[in-house]
Write a protein that holds these residues in place. Sequence first.
Motif, short mmCIF file in Angstrom:
data_model
loop_
_atom_site.label_atom_id
_atom_site.label_comp_id
_atom_site.label_asym_id
_atom_site.label_seq_id
_atom_site.Cartn_x
_atom_site.Cartn_y
_atom_site.Cartn_z
N GLY A 1 -1.27 -9.39 -13.66
CA GLY A 1 -1.78 -8.67 -14.81
C GLY A 1 -0.97 -7.41 -15.06
O GLY A 1 -0.15 -6.99 -14.24
N SER A 2 -1.24 -6.77 -16.19
CA SER A 2 -0.47 -5.58 -16.55
C SER A 2 -0.71 -4.42 -15.59
O SER A 2 0.22 -3.67 -15.27
CB SER A 2 -0.80 -5.16 -17.98
N VAL A 3 -1.93 -4.25 -15.10
CA VAL A 3 -2.21 -3.15 -14.18
C VAL A 3 -1.49 -3.38 -12.86
O VAL A 3 -0.82 -2.48 -12.33
CB VAL A 3 -3.73 -2.96 -13.97
N SER A 4 -1.62 -4.58 -12.29
CA SER A 4 -0.97 -4.83 -11.00
C SER A 4 0.55 -4.73 -11.12
O SER A 4 1.21 -4.21 -10.22
CB SER A 4 -1.40 -6.17 -10.40
N THR A 5 1.09 -5.19 -12.21
CA THR A 5 2.54 -5.07 -12.42
C THR A 5 2.96 -3.61 -12.49
O THR A 5 3.92 -3.19 -11.84
CB THR A 5 2.97 -5.80 -13.70
N ASN A 6 2.21 -2.82 -13.24
CA ASN A 6 2.54 -1.41 -13.41
C ASN A 6 2.43 -0.64 -12.09
O ASN A 6 3.32 0.14 -11.75
CB ASN A 6 1.61 -0.80 -14.47
N VAL A 7 1.36 -0.87 -11.34
CA VAL A 7 1.21 -0.09 -10.09
C VAL A 7 2.24 -0.50 -9.05
O VAL A 7 2.68 0.35 -8.26
CB VAL A 7 -0.22 -0.12 -9.52
N THR A 8 2.65 -1.77 -9.02
CA THR A 8 3.67 -2.15 -8.04
C THR A 8 5.01 -1.47 -8.34
O THR A 8 5.80 -1.24 -7.43
CB THR A 8 3.89 -3.68 -7.98
N GLN A 9 5.23 -1.12 -9.58
CA GLN A 9 6.48 -0.48 -9.96
C GLN A 9 6.44 1.04 -9.85
O GLN A 9 7.48 1.67 -9.69
CB GLN A 9 6.84 -0.86 -11.40
N HIS A 10 5.25 1.64 -9.92
CA HIS A 10 5.19 3.10 -10.04
C HIS A 10 4.31 3.81 -9.02
O HIS A 10 4.24 5.05 -9.03
CB HIS A 10 4.72 3.48 -11.44
N ALA A 11 3.63 3.09 -8.15
CA ALA A 11 2.72 3.75 -7.20
C ALA A 11 3.48 4.62 -6.21
O ALA A 11 4.61 4.31 -5.82
CB ALA A 11 1.91 2.70 -6.46
N PRO A 12 2.87 5.71 -5.79
CA PRO A 12 3.51 6.63 -4.83
C PRO A 12 3.32 6.20 -3.37
O PRO A 12 3.65 6.98 -2.47
CB PRO A 12 2.78 7.95 -5.11
N CYS A 13 2.80 5.00 -3.15
CA CYS A 13 2.56 4.51 -1.79
C CYS A 13 2.72 2.99 -1.79
O CYS A 13 2.85 2.39 -2.86
CB CYS A 13 1.15 4.90 -1.33
N PRO A 14 2.72 2.36 -0.63
CA PRO A 14 2.78 0.90 -0.60
C PRO A 14 1.60 0.28 -1.37
O PRO A 14 0.51 0.84 -1.40
CB PRO A 14 2.70 0.55 0.89
N VAL A 15 1.85 -0.89 -1.96
CA VAL A 15 0.85 -1.58 -2.78
C VAL A 15 0.65 -3.00 -2.23
O VAL A 15 1.62 -3.68 -1.92
CB VAL A 15 1.28 -1.68 -4.26
N VAL A 16 -0.61 -3.42 -2.16
CA VAL A 16 -0.95 -4.80 -1.84
C VAL A 16 -1.61 -5.39 -3.07
O VAL A 16 -2.57 -4.82 -3.59
CB VAL A 16 -1.90 -4.90 -0.62
N VAL A 17 -1.08 -6.52 -3.54
CA VAL A 17 -1.70 -7.25 -4.63
C VAL A 17 -2.36 -8.48 -4.01
O VAL A 17 -1.69 -9.34 -3.46
CB VAL A 17 -0.67 -7.68 -5.71
N VAL A 18 -3.67 -8.53 -4.08
CA VAL A 18 -4.43 -9.64 -3.51
C VAL A 18 -4.50 -10.75 -4.55
O VAL A 18 -5.05 -10.55 -5.63
CB VAL A 18 -5.84 -9.18 -3.09
N ARG A 19 -3.90 -11.87 -4.22
CA ARG A 19 -3.82 -13.00 -5.15
C ARG A 19 -5.06 -13.86 -5.07
O ARG A 19 -5.68 -13.99 -4.03
CB ARG A 19 -2.60 -13.86 -4.82
N THR A 20 -5.41 -14.45 -6.19
CA THR A 20 -6.51 -15.41 -6.23
C THR A 20 -5.93 -16.78 -6.54
O THR A 20 -4.90 -16.90 -7.19
CB THR A 20 -7.53 -15.04 -7.31
N PRO A 21 -6.59 -17.84 -6.03
CA PRO A 21 -6.05 -19.19 -6.27
C PRO A 21 -6.12 -19.58 -7.74
O PRO A 21 -6.93 -19.10 -8.47
CB PRO A 21 -6.94 -20.09 -5.42
#
Length: 142
Positions: free
Chosen positions: A122-142
């Motif tokens: 999604g747009s939020v997860s894409t944006n935070v993975t690119q700009h967050a100031p710390c490591p990011v975990v994106v929890v995927r759903t099936p």
Amino acid sequence: MAGGRIVVGVDGSGPSLKALKWAAGQAALTGDALHAVISWEYPASWATLMPGVPPEFDPERLAKQILDQSLAEALTPEQAAATTRTVVSGNPAQALIDQARGAELLVVGDRGYSGFKAAVLGSVSTNVTQHAPCPVVVVRTP
């Protein structure tokens, strides 16, 4: 480093509940505090899209209710009671990026209530993975 903070984005969707459960498990493993964040904003065209919205409608209160319900559904009562809750007005991705300053980890679901189902993220997860100031975990759903 034990005693840090894990920030998790919540919007009440299934993927955000899964991210919340994952973040709580990680916090239990690391000893970090869990910080659940929800944001709300008025769409620019809200007045024309939703005529007749009652004046007592309070999107901030609704966001708080969604956050509280999400924690009650996804976590044990003990985990929910120990979780810091933050309701922020503004763009969801920017709110999470701001809240993640100084955090050990930022956790989000792969998509929320908005966005295209065919997209990988999604747009939020894409944006935070690119700009967050710390490591990011994106929890995927099936």
